[in-house]
Design an enzyme around this catalytic site. Sequence first.
Site, PDB file in Angstrom:
ATOM      1  N   ARG A 209      39.969  72.903  54.846  1.00 14.95           N
ATOM      2  CA  ARG A 209      40.696  71.742  54.803  1.00 14.95           C
ATOM      3  C   ARG A 209      39.776  70.610  54.916  1.00 14.95           C
ATOM      4  O   ARG A 209      39.954  69.592  54.312  1.00 14.95           O
ATOM      5  CB  ARG A 209      41.498  71.547  56.230  1.00 14.95           C
ATOM      6  CG  ARG A 209      42.815  72.672  55.947  1.00 14.95           C
ATOM      7  CD  ARG A 209      43.629  72.468  57.337  1.00 14.95           C
ATOM      8  NE  ARG A 209      43.096  73.083  58.562  1.00 14.95           N
ATOM      9  CZ  ARG A 209      43.533  74.229  58.883  1.00 14.95           C
ATOM     10  NH1 ARG A 209      44.517  74.937  58.213  1.00 14.95           N
ATOM     11  NH2 ARG A 209      43.049  74.888  60.080  1.00 14.95           N
ATOM     12  N   CYS A 340      45.045  85.682  51.162  1.00 16.14           N
ATOM     13  CA  CYS A 340      44.768  86.054  52.659  1.00 16.14           C
ATOM     14  C   CYS A 340      44.958  87.682  52.617  1.00 16.14           C
ATOM     15  O   CYS A 340      45.096  88.262  53.915  1.00 16.14           O
ATOM     16  CB  CYS A 340      45.213  85.233  53.769  1.00 16.14           C
ATOM     17  SG  CYS A 340      46.954  85.434  53.883  1.00 16.14           S
TER      18      CYS A 340
HETATM   19  N1  SAH Z   1      48.152  76.094  54.589  1.00 15.27           N
HETATM   20  C1  SAH Z   1      48.711  76.405  55.906  1.00 15.27           C
HETATM   21  C2  SAH Z   1      48.793  77.908  56.011  1.00 15.27           C
HETATM   22  C3  SAH Z   1      49.689  78.326  55.072  1.00 15.27           C
HETATM   23  S1  SAH Z   1      50.632  79.688  55.889  1.00 15.27           S
HETATM   24  C4  SAH Z   1      47.558  75.551  56.581  1.00 15.27           C
HETATM   25  O1  SAH Z   1      46.306  75.370  56.430  1.00 15.27           O
HETATM   26  O2  SAH Z   1      47.862  75.709  57.887  1.00 15.27           O
HETATM   27  C5  SAH Z   1      51.758  80.142  54.726  1.00 15.27           C
HETATM   28  C6  SAH Z   1      53.157  79.351  54.609  1.00 15.27           C
HETATM   29  O3  SAH Z   1      53.951  79.715  53.723  1.00 15.27           O
HETATM   30  C7  SAH Z   1      54.110  79.431  55.863  1.00 15.27           C
HETATM   31  O4  SAH Z   1      54.179  78.305  56.459  1.00 15.27           O
HETATM   32  C8  SAH Z   1      55.360  80.037  55.363  1.00 15.27           C
HETATM   33  O5  SAH Z   1      56.498  79.367  56.145  1.00 15.27           O
HETATM   34  C9  SAH Z   1      55.425  79.528  53.962  1.00 15.27           C
HETATM   35  N2  SAH Z   1      56.121  80.346  52.798  1.00 15.27           N
HETATM   36  C10 SAH Z   1      56.167  81.571  52.781  1.00 15.27           C
HETATM   37  N3  SAH Z   1      56.968  82.129  51.613  1.00 15.27           N
HETATM   38  C11 SAH Z   1      57.114  80.884  50.967  1.00 15.27           C
HETATM   39  C12 SAH Z   1      57.908  80.509  49.749  1.00 15.27           C
HETATM   40  N4  SAH Z   1      58.159  81.375  49.124  1.00 15.27           N
HETATM   41  N5  SAH Z   1      57.931  79.133  49.477  1.00 15.27           N
HETATM   42  C13 SAH Z   1      57.583  78.152  50.172  1.00 15.27           C
HETATM   43  N6  SAH Z   1      56.988  78.447  51.416  1.00 15.27           N
HETATM   44  C14 SAH Z   1      56.768  79.757  51.806  1.00 15.27           C
END
Ligand code: SAH
Length: 396
Positions: A209, A340
């Site tokens: 980030r 991940c």
């Molecule tokens: N980048 C974030 C972490 C991402 S975790 C950080 O730095 O904090 C993955 C996220 O994907 C979760 O919030 C989940 O709600 C979302 N997610 C899972 N499947 C999804 C989809 N098909 N479309 C949109 N969001 C989705």
Amino acid sequence: MKVIRLREGKERSLQRGHPWVFAGSVEKGRADAGETVRVDSHDGRFLAWGAYSPESQIRVRAWSFDETERIDATLFQRRIAAAVAMRQRLAVPSNGVRLVHGEADGLPGLVVDRYEDILSVQFLSAGAERWKAQIADALLAETAALGCTRLYERSDVSVRELEGLAPAKGWLRGAGDTTVTLREHEIRLTVDVEEGHKTGYYLDQRENRALFARLVRQHGCQSVLNCYSYTGGFSVAALVGGATDVTSVDSSGPALARAQAHVQLNGLNPEHHRTLDADVNATLRQALAEGRQFDAIVLDPPKFAPSAAHADRASRAYKDINRLALKLLRPGGLLLTFSCSGGISADLFHKVVAGAGMDAGVDAYLLQRLEAAPDHPTTLYFPEGEYLKGLVLLKR
Ligand code: SAH
């Protein structure tokens, strides 16, 4: 002490310092869930002390490869003290830190994240579960100097089923408000250890980030699409980096509400940020149909492949979103793309993204390879620890 004897030739993995014994390697012996056992080779030589797990395919997880070491409360105290000391040396620029990262810290099945004064803990194996009370005491003792006084359990995860354990969640020590404010590099983020994902937040992306904020500034990115934004960590980073048109896309409404609040918490212009409660795949397709273009895109999806068995299907899913994202970037635009999934190696991920570029008819410079922040360490002998991998691409 019960003895687990391995089949002939199955001692090699433990001898190489890898802490897992699979069910198929065991010749004879059994014990209760979490009970400490001695693991011997086929010809009766000591290999390890470990925790037995009768229902798991990972039948024993090693606590120690030293025959003279006793598996008792002091062992957990020593291991936790060492893990905490290692993080102190890293000088992590946040009050949100992974203090114990399972196998890498000699504590298989134990994950501990510190969020200011709260320790948020996952007990993921029968062995960790068995020693829960001793581990909880040792954790609070070893982090008192950091100001940690409370311990919240977040063992509400499906992997526990593989160990024959029911989900568990709630305060183990202390009580009170479950929300804390993180100071991560120059940004602030709120985390609720009760409702947040995993132990509350994705601490593993902290350095990525911060990198994104620098890249956005350096490349002068204005329009940014943050896919799978969760609570908007990469979005806040983009705004800090000077972006003026940032979209957070996630399928979780509460996560997006928090993302919007994080923009305000950091004193950033809320008019520069919007949220989209939608499926990422559909969003990317629609943006393409509308002829939209972005200066930077982040793809940080959830685990598509929990294990190697899911790698094929997951590869297709990764390829699809990366192909769409590469098309949606302006020439000179940046893509931060992650996986991940433990079941997808860094090499395979690179190949999948290359395939996506080929299908999109797009070439890109590979500026940097990314991984989890160093407080989520891997070790020489445990390659499974390397789960998060990412690429920074610059579209040509
Ligand atoms: N980048 C974030 C972490 C991402 S975790 C950080 O730095 O904090 C993955 C996220 O994907 C979760 O919030 C989940 O709600 C979302 N997610 C899972 N499947 C999804 C989809 N098909 N479309 C949109 N969001 C989705």
